[in-house]
Design an enzyme around this catalytic site. Structure first.
Site, PDB file in Angstrom:
ATOM      1  N   VAL A 127       0.848  -1.179   0.000  1.00 53.03           N
ATOM      2  CA  VAL A 127       0.000   0.000   0.000  1.00 53.03           C
ATOM      3  C   VAL A 127       0.887   1.233   0.000  1.00 53.03           C
ATOM      4  O   VAL A 127       1.824   1.334   0.785  1.00 53.03           O
ATOM      5  CB  VAL A 127      -0.935  -0.017   1.215  1.00 53.03           C
ATOM      6  N   ASP A 185       0.571  -2.092  16.934  1.00 50.13           N
ATOM      7  CA  ASP A 185       1.791  -1.335  17.235  1.00 50.13           C
ATOM      8  C   ASP A 185       1.769   0.074  16.651  1.00 50.13           C
ATOM      9  O   ASP A 185       2.428   0.981  17.173  1.00 50.13           O
ATOM     10  CB  ASP A 185       3.022  -2.057  16.674  1.00 50.13           C
ATOM     11  N   GLU A 207      15.746 -13.276  24.535  1.00 55.51           N
ATOM     12  CA  GLU A 207      15.461 -14.617  24.022  1.00 55.51           C
ATOM     13  C   GLU A 207      16.497 -15.020  22.967  1.00 55.51           C
ATOM     14  O   GLU A 207      16.927 -16.176  22.911  1.00 55.51           O
ATOM     15  CB  GLU A 207      14.037 -14.673  23.472  1.00 55.51           C
TER      16      GLU A 207
END
Lengths: 451, 451
Positions: free
Chosen positions: B103, B324, B194
């Site tokens: 887009v 977000d 992580e």
């Protein structure tokens, strides 16, 4: 502060004077193998735990199981199921070393190999470099079509296919939609036949679910073969059954026909046919690939390297060739052996044993190929098999094909993965995830959108 | 002959006057969603089978399960296990249409969206475009390091790591070997923590098997955090336990430190430290990404779009933002909600219900976020969890983490794949195939070889 410097000199400075590549010190004779395909890998297996230092060079860190490339291309299997890391395979083989590098040149007079990472010395050198796609000098085809000789080719075909299907859903132009959804496969050997069958199956079972906006009839599949039969190296029964199966799957087979031009959107055939198709898959030829330094006089048709009956390249004492790249020309094999996995595997095993004998000055016999037969699958639950004097077709041949391929795949995890995906596919007609992760843009697609 | 033309006009010519993109004819109000992340997908699920036409645009044909990117990066999972094709997800959702396109611009005055494939009209528009890596203007870092915001980033990290380990095996230069095997991770949030844990685990269990030529101590792992604690959004207990676990795994954690320069081989920190490392992973910041046409006045810190309490972009009647990218700024959330999956999912669900009410002129309540807690895993069988007033750490938290993530992954096949790989990993310490399939060449690596 240079924290990382605290580990200086932890590795032995092992490079020989002639080596740029770090290799463990060893007094054993060094066998350098270029290429970890079926032949190279079979050779490593024979030499593991023996009194030799084996160094395998490959431009990939994995072995590729070529017979199932078409299943990756059609989203039936994920690449990690059919390629297998060398380091995992060689774990525990103390005399086997893998090095990721491209080989650029051999210097037989000084027993030196030049790689993209520097020089390395060898005592014995084995060329197991295989073949690459041959477009026979047709640049327009080479630029706009995709071969099937590398796992990346398979992924490129997958992404071309899925991207074109997505674009076909967007366009309001009928011709463009046809071109985006039509497939032309060139070459009626095992790769072309299996690809055509798998695509037809995709059209039958996946297309209606994933693309409800299309009628299934929208995707035309053409298979173009230069002579008048498919799988010409197999029996007549296998050839005719294969044709029948493909027709049953609505694949349009064109015999005695070849491609003369391709602009990325329209295929032109020798007889003047025009086929709108933005998807062209080329399985119609291969040619040998090897580093510089091999004398022209040793190279025969198909860019293969001529060997003596012991797979030694003529004129050398310590340079050998195995697999698709090798042409052992004799009365029984005037064109060399067929370029198939079975030959490569048997040559790799043979050479492993021969090299060990050579090192002990023992007598060696010439290479003898035992043809175990041929198998090819056509879509779902159908296959053809020639095994010695026996010819099987249909469901039993397909079961046989499945078992043979599952057994041949390296590694327990991979067998399990492939078996699992096949089982799911068998019972549900559902395939694995169809993802466009590579940003594949064939040149022909870049400028055709509206803005 | 033009075989493919026989299918002309089989699809309805469905494009509206304002549309370049082919969409089914419908009198229903059209909700266009940009982005199929957690928020966009939750919204689709609420709108499926309702009296609206839903059109989802995404630049990928798949949803990405971001929380497990680090496992793909470290070869623990294959990408197809944690990304899921939209078309498979939407199979059977008759009012939901997926279109693969980027887009480019919104034109709110005329209710038009401009994509890479042309224009499309909307009645309601939802921006769910998420964030991308923020290097805060440091070009040298942006050019030479890798973020973790896309499955391709994860694959790039994997291939960088495996290629560098292979090169380290080849080189005879001690400094180069150190640089090739050292890792610097920037950012002590969940992604960085992580990733550091998974790398330390790789070093402990995989490195000795795959690279017997190295001592395990060769690979240094640094985690750089700008403030004085890890996982600063979680509880103090979670932060301190995480630090303890990472130290136990021999990760070098640098607090109150940040990166000021990186040339691809040597990291320079703000305090002047130099660390040799060709592997830099950047998890230290994100910024919103959205098409042109959003007025500057609606954009707040972090490049997020300010919404009212109903997730509507101020000044518009029919343009919304979720996930977000959205910053719902209120007294309780002066900086907007945290940019985590849970917020996006709850906003997607909320907006789905609100839109249906809006269309019927029913009353809607403002969005309310219910915090379900946070989880992060550190290496094998260890994790930290804050759930309401409860704080768990260790093995139980890890089990909880595993179950929560397995449940959240889309699709039965993917759950099975992830579950299978985790089980194998748990019992054998063996991970899946470590393949270099992308030809990843960071700029910093291209010119450093010997020839």
């Amino acid at each position: 502060m240079k924290d990382s410097h605290t580990h200086k000199k932890i590795l032995p400075s092992a490079c020989k004077v002639t080596d740029d590549i770090c290799l463990p010190d060893s007094d054993l004779p060094r066998v350098v193998i270029i290429g970890g395909g079926f032949g190279g890998l079979a050779l490593v297996e024979k030499l593991k735990h023996k009194e030799v230092q084996v160094v395998l060079f490959d431009k990939n860190n994995f072995h590729q199981f070529q017979p199932l490339f078409y299943q990756v291309a059609t989203s039936a299997l994920e690449p990690d199921s059919i390629v297998f890391p060398f380091r995992k395979q060689f774990s525990g083989y103390k005399n086997v070393i893998f090095r990721l590098a491209e080989v650029e040149e051999i210097q037989p007079s000084s027993n030196i190999l030049i790689t993209s990472r520097g020089k390395v010395h060898y005592d014995y050198l084995v060329l197991a470099t295989g073949t690459t796609t041959n477009f026979f000098g047709m640049d327009s085809v080479a630029q706009n079509s995709l071969g099937m000789k590398d796992i990346r080719d398979s992924l490129n075909i997958r992404h071309m296919m899925l991207q074109n299907l997505e674009q076909a859903a967007i366009t309001c132009d009928d011709d463009e939609r046809d071109a985006l959804t039509n497939f032309v496969i060139v070459g009626g050997g095992p790769a072309g036949v299996e690809m055509a069958g798998a695509l037809a199956e995709f059209r039958k079972y996946i297309l209606p679910k994933d693309y409800p906006e299309y009628p299934a009839s929208i995707m035309n599949i053409y298979l173009i073969e230069a002579i008048d039969e498919l799988l010409s190296t197999m029996s007549d029964k296998a050839s005719s059954k294969t044709l029948k199966y493909l027709k049953g799957l609505n694949v349009k087979v064109l015999f005695n026909e070849s491609v003369s031009d391709y602009d990325g959107s329209e295929v032109t055939t020798k007889s003047g046919k025009k086929i709108l198709a933005k998807n062209l898959i080329w399985t119609a030829g291969v040619k040998g690939q090897f580093p510089k330094g091999v004398d022209e006089k040793h190279v025969v048709k198909g860019n293969r390297i001529k060997t003596d009956p012991y797979l030694k390249v003529e004129g050398f004492k310590n340079v050998f060739a195995i697999g698709d790249i090798a042409a052992l020309i004799s009365e029984e094999t005037p064109k060399g052996h067929p370029q198939v996995a079975q030959v490569a595997i048997q040559q790799g095993k043979y050479l492993g044993e021969s090299l060990l004998k050579l090192m002990k000055n023992k007598h060696i016999e010439p290479f003898y190929y035992k043809d175990k037969g041929s198998l090819a699958t056509v879509g779902k639950r159908k296959a053809v098999a020639d095994l010695g004097k026996f010819r099987f077709t249909g469901y039993f041949a397909w079961l046989l094909w499945s078992v043979v391929h599952l057994i041949s795949i390296s590694g327990f995890r991979n067998k399990l993965m492939v078996g699992f995906n096949w089982a799911v596919s068998y019972f549900t007609y559902e395939k694995s995830n169809r993802l466009i992760i590579r940003n594949f843009k064939p040149k022909s697609l870049i400028n055709h959108t509206k803005n």
